[in-house]
Design an enzyme around this catalytic site. Sequence first.
Site, PDB file in Angstrom:
ATOM      1  N   CYS A  30       0.666  -1.013   0.101  1.00 38.51           N
ATOM      2  CA  CYS A  30      -0.041  -0.047   0.064  1.00 38.51           C
ATOM      3  C   CYS A  30       0.859   1.351   0.047  1.00 38.51           C
ATOM      4  O   CYS A  30       1.274   1.624   1.099  1.00 38.51           O
ATOM      5  CB  CYS A  30      -0.992   0.039   1.108  1.00 38.51           C
ATOM      6  N   LEU A  31       1.055   1.696  -1.193  1.00 38.50           N
ATOM      7  CA  LEU A  31       2.038   3.135  -1.028  1.00 38.50           C
ATOM      8  C   LEU A  31       1.339   3.763  -2.339  1.00 38.50           C
ATOM      9  O   LEU A  31       1.066   3.391  -3.480  1.00 38.50           O
ATOM     10  CB  LEU A  31       3.485   2.499  -1.616  1.00 38.50           C
TER      11      LEU A  31
END
Lengths: 219, 460
Positions: free
Chosen positions: A92-93
């Site tokens: 999750c970036l």
Amino acid sequence: MSQITPMAKARLTRELSLLSTDPPPGIAAYVPNPSDMTSIRAQITGPEDSPFEKGVFLLLVNISGRYPFEPPRCRFVTPVYHPNIDSGGRICLDTLKSPPGGSWSPAVSLPSLLLSIRSLLASPNPDDGLVPEISELYKRNKWEEEARKRTEREATVAKLEEAERGLDGDNINDEKRDVEKSNAEEEKKKDDGLASKRSNESNAEEIVAAEDGVKRTKR
Amino acid sequence: MTDHDSIAAGLVDDEEIVIPLLSRDETVSTVILGHHPCDELIQTARRMEKQLHERLSDASSEALNNIRDDHKQLGIYEEFLQQCEAIVKELLGAIQQHLHKEQTALERTRAKNSRKRNDSIKSTAMLPPPLNFYAMLLKQLKVLDNMPNVTEINLHDNGSNDNHEDVTRLSVTCVDKKKRNHTWNAQLYPTIILTLDLPEEFTLVDDNLRLEKWWHDDKHDVLVEIQKRFQQGIDIYQPLFDELDQLDANLWVLEPSLPARRSSVERRIALWEGGASLVLVLDAEKPRAAPTLVRFVGLTAAAMKAAQASKGDGMDVEAKDWSSSFAEFIAECGKDDSAVKHWSESRSVQENLELWFGAQLPSPLTSSKSDYLVECGICYTHRFPTEDVMADDGSMPQEEGSLPDVKCSNATCNRHYHESCLFEWLHSLPTAKNSFERIFGSCPYCCDTISVSTVKGRHK
């Protein structure tokens, strides 16, 4: 093998040569199959002064047909005990997502993308956690110890070699489909507007891939 | 019979008259007159042609009837040929009369006839070259081979899809005084088509040089003559080659890609990092004279600021108006007593440029070319990559593809993009807006507003 535009090919050629001649610290990236530049592997050594510092992590980077207008799809093969990385290796970036939900832009190069993934390892973002349990542990300062323990166990060179052998045995298309699937699911979960459209595309792709197995006709 | 042949052969020399006489299936009007615009003339000619055929057939049938009568034979042939001659003269007279009357028509006829001649050459190109072609070729190649400056002679077939593999292409390489190689190529059959790499002003071919059916030329060895003239041309342009070689070796020449063709007198030279460059065109005859065309590329305020920052306070880049300062510098050329510094023919082009620039220009000996070639911030290439010209390894040939033309107006960003790359990115942004055939969005690097023409972007 997914089709890429001449422009993407030219850019990838440049980026891959940059990665090999002037690699960012802690990152070794390469193309396992020279005839398919869209499937890239990176070995990321855990950042110093982080619970991951003794480990080596294998990351799959898959270039989409619309690259560089769409971010590459990335997934860790080595298990990473991290608030923003789930058990399937999904990351999750925000750099890995298209606007408006994310901050991907063609200005992000592969070396800088890999660097930001590496720095995510060192500085998790528990407020945007993908795995609530780990986020909770992180906030209570109980994460580091567990992460270090798991790194020593999972992120060893032996495990890395084993994982690579596993990947080499796999059909490359399976490998890609895994990445696409995981990304599609993640985007569906995280992002409503754009992501739904894109995951539809990925679904269509999966169907095609499933149908003919070897040949990819889409894009 | 011999008389007939010799007269006929005499007539053959004058090609335009004889062709219609000898080959009856061709009509006079099509061969001699081509597509003459004058209807009257064509009609006259057709009428005469008809007469000619009638009289000829009369004469020949008479001759055939009397063929066994040996006494009569010679007389009949003489009569026959006299008739022919008379008819031809009549025909010529009529044509000339008309041609005099219609001067413009004549010129057009000539143009068309020559075109027709070319057509007929094309049709004979399918035939293999005659034997004396090879005899002459071999003879002249021997002479060429013995010439002191000639280093390499190559013969090839014409590489076409013709069935026969005739050796009809020649390339000759020779050296000049400074050991530079120069090559000319020629297609030899049916007419010489030359390709030289010398400045445009140079003309090698003139009326004295017979290119068409050159192997019939007994007075000159045409190929040898070409080589002699080519060598003369090289000698003339020695000063030009010296200047260009100096520029190519010592300065960053961005275009053309090196080694450049010898005919190219244009050079784009990097001035400082960040893409600013200068295009100059030298006079091929007087290379040290002030350049004929000077143009600046990428000379923006931001570029100057960057240059100033990198040079420190050594030079006041920003305050200078480069193009007008260069114009002044050139304007003083020739006034040797002038106090101000100016372009002088006693200096080399490079020295002149550096005197004007006030410093050494960037050189391949001290910097790398990529510093001066602007890349697109999206596809990371200089020339826009397209399928048909891209090499297998993803590299692009230097001269193909568009350059990154759009520039972010934010001076600290200053990124360049190809129109089509930027268009595609902005197009994929949900926040981008279209207005008046432009699409507005944010720069991928600095997020400032940037726009691109939707028309141009989409077309590439």
